[in-house]
Design a protein around this motif. Structure first.
Motif, mmCIF file in Angstrom:
data_model
loop_
_atom_site.group_PDB
_atom_site.id
_atom_site.type_symbol
_atom_site.label_atom_id
_atom_site.label_comp_id
_atom_site.label_asym_id
_atom_site.label_seq_id
_atom_site.Cartn_x
_atom_site.Cartn_y
_atom_site.Cartn_z
ATOM 1 N N GLU A 30 -14.731 -32.949 -23.320
ATOM 2 C CA GLU A 30 -15.245 -32.824 -21.954
ATOM 3 C C GLU A 30 -15.330 -31.361 -21.521
ATOM 4 N N LEU A 31 -14.268 -30.600 -21.754
ATOM 5 C CA LEU A 31 -14.288 -29.197 -21.343
ATOM 6 C C LEU A 31 -15.371 -28.426 -22.090
ATOM 7 N N SER A 32 -15.536 -28.717 -23.372
ATOM 8 C CA SER A 32 -16.608 -28.078 -24.143
ATOM 9 C C SER A 32 -17.978 -28.425 -23.571
ATOM 10 N N SER A 33 -18.148 -29.680 -23.177
ATOM 11 C CA SER A 33 -19.448 -30.098 -22.635
ATOM 12 C C SER A 33 -19.738 -29.448 -21.287
ATOM 13 N N TYR A 34 -18.686 -29.053 -20.554
ATOM 14 C CA TYR A 34 -18.864 -28.370 -19.269
ATOM 15 C C TYR A 34 -19.206 -26.894 -19.452
ATOM 16 N N CYS B 239 0.330 -33.193 -22.705
ATOM 17 C CA CYS B 239 1.416 -34.147 -22.943
ATOM 18 C C CYS B 239 1.724 -34.867 -21.631
ATOM 19 N N VAL B 240 0.681 -35.452 -21.076
ATOM 20 C CA VAL B 240 0.744 -36.198 -19.824
ATOM 21 C C VAL B 240 0.043 -37.532 -20.043
ATOM 22 N N SER B 241 0.008 -38.352 -19.022
ATOM 23 C CA SER B 241 -0.638 -39.655 -19.182
ATOM 24 C C SER B 241 -2.153 -39.502 -19.306
ATOM 25 N N LEU B 242 -2.766 -40.476 -19.939
ATOM 26 C CA LEU B 242 -4.221 -40.500 -20.071
ATOM 27 C C LEU B 242 -4.879 -40.491 -18.692
ATOM 28 N N LYS B 243 -4.284 -41.196 -17.750
ATOM 29 C CA LYS B 243 -4.825 -41.236 -16.388
ATOM 30 C C LYS B 243 -4.857 -39.838 -15.771
ATOM 31 N N GLN B 244 -3.815 -39.032 -15.994
ATOM 32 C CA GLN B 244 -3.802 -37.665 -15.473
ATOM 33 C C GLN B 244 -4.923 -36.832 -16.101
ATOM 34 N N ILE B 245 -5.131 -37.011 -17.390
ATOM 35 C CA ILE B 245 -6.221 -36.300 -18.074
ATOM 36 C C ILE B 245 -7.551 -36.696 -17.450
ATOM 37 N N GLU B 246 -7.782 -37.989 -17.333
ATOM 38 C CA GLU B 246 -9.054 -38.473 -16.775
ATOM 39 C C GLU B 246 -9.244 -37.999 -15.336
ATOM 40 N N ASN B 247 -8.176 -38.015 -14.548
ATOM 41 C CA ASN B 247 -8.272 -37.586 -13.149
ATOM 42 C C ASN B 247 -8.526 -36.085 -13.010
ATOM 43 N N SER B 248 -8.172 -35.309 -14.018
ATOM 44 C CA SER B 248 -8.342 -33.852 -13.942
ATOM 45 C C SER B 248 -9.753 -33.393 -14.287
ATOM 46 N N LEU B 249 -10.527 -34.225 -14.935
ATOM 47 C CA LEU B 249 -11.823 -33.781 -15.460
ATOM 48 C C LEU B 249 -12.770 -33.300 -14.366
ATOM 49 N N GLY B 250 -12.820 -33.998 -13.256
ATOM 50 C CA GLY B 250 -13.680 -33.580 -12.152
ATOM 51 C C GLY B 250 -13.294 -32.207 -11.622
ATOM 52 N N ALA B 251 -11.997 -31.936 -11.580
ATOM 53 C CA ALA B 251 -11.518 -30.627 -11.102
ATOM 54 C C ALA B 251 -11.910 -29.520 -12.075
ATOM 55 N N PHE B 252 -11.829 -29.794 -13.367
ATOM 56 C CA PHE B 252 -12.256 -28.796 -14.350
ATOM 57 C C PHE B 252 -13.756 -28.506 -14.224
ATOM 58 N N LYS B 253 -14.530 -29.532 -13.942
ATOM 59 C CA LYS B 253 -15.975 -29.343 -13.751
ATOM 60 C C LYS B 253 -16.227 -28.491 -12.508
ATOM 61 N N LYS B 254 -15.534 -28.787 -11.433
ATOM 62 C CA LYS B 254 -15.695 -28.004 -10.196
ATOM 63 C C LYS B 254 -15.262 -26.558 -10.399
ATOM 64 N N LEU B 255 -14.204 -26.352 -11.172
ATOM 65 C CA LEU B 255 -13.723 -25.001 -11.427
ATOM 66 C C LEU B 255 -14.789 -24.177 -12.136
ATOM 67 N N ILE B 256 -15.337 -24.685 -13.219
ATOM 68 C CA ILE B 256 -16.340 -23.896 -13.948
ATOM 69 C C ILE B 256 -17.619 -23.729 -13.127
ATOM 70 N N ASP B 257 -17.964 -24.758 -12.367
ATOM 71 C CA ASP B 257 -19.155 -24.655 -11.506
ATOM 72 C C ASP B 257 -18.985 -23.606 -10.423
ATOM 73 N N SER B 258 -17.752 -23.356 -10.008
ATOM 74 C CA SER B 258 -17.508 -22.356 -8.963
ATOM 75 C C SER B 258 -17.814 -20.936 -9.451
ATOM 76 N N TYR B 259 -17.943 -20.755 -10.750
ATOM 77 C CA TYR B 259 -18.265 -19.453 -11.319
ATOM 78 C C TYR B 259 -19.764 -19.285 -11.565
ATOM 79 N N LYS B 260 -20.545 -20.315 -11.338
ATOM 80 C CA LYS B 260 -21.991 -20.235 -11.606
ATOM 81 C C LYS B 260 -22.751 -19.791 -10.379
#
Length: 89
Positions: free
Chosen positions: A12-16, A68-89
């Motif tokens: 996911e992070l690579s795709s962003y 080393c967290v739950s899968l749910k935490q990983i899934e819930n973080s993806l939108g934030a990672f997308k917003k973070l990289i988008d904030s630099y564009k």
């Protein structure tokens, strides 16, 4: 579960548009910071992401993300990672 978490984050992070170092057996990823790693880590907090500058781990200009967290935490973080990289564009 670590492999699954790693693969989801890596893909996911690579795709962003993040540059990600895929580990063979660790429980964290190194991700290239946009600009200074300390500033990038601070910016990530605005999106409720906790990233650690990796300069002291031998990866200058990168941040470290533990998966080393739950899968749910990983899934819930993806939108934030997308917003973070988008904030630099």
């Amino acid at each position: 579960i670590y492999k699954k978490n790693r693969d989801i984050l890596y893909n996911e992070l690579s795709s962003y548009g993040y540059e990600v170092v895929k580990p063979d057996g660790a429980f964290y990823l190194f991700v290239k910071a946009i600009g200074n790693s300390l500033d990038f880590s601070e910016k990530a907090k605005e999106f409720e992401l906790l990233l650690v500058p990796s300069d002291s781990f031998g990866f200058t200009g990168y941040v470290r993300i533990a998966y080393c967290v739950s899968l749910k935490q990983i899934e819930n973080s993806l939108g934030a990672f997308k917003k973070l990289i988008d904030s630099y564009k």
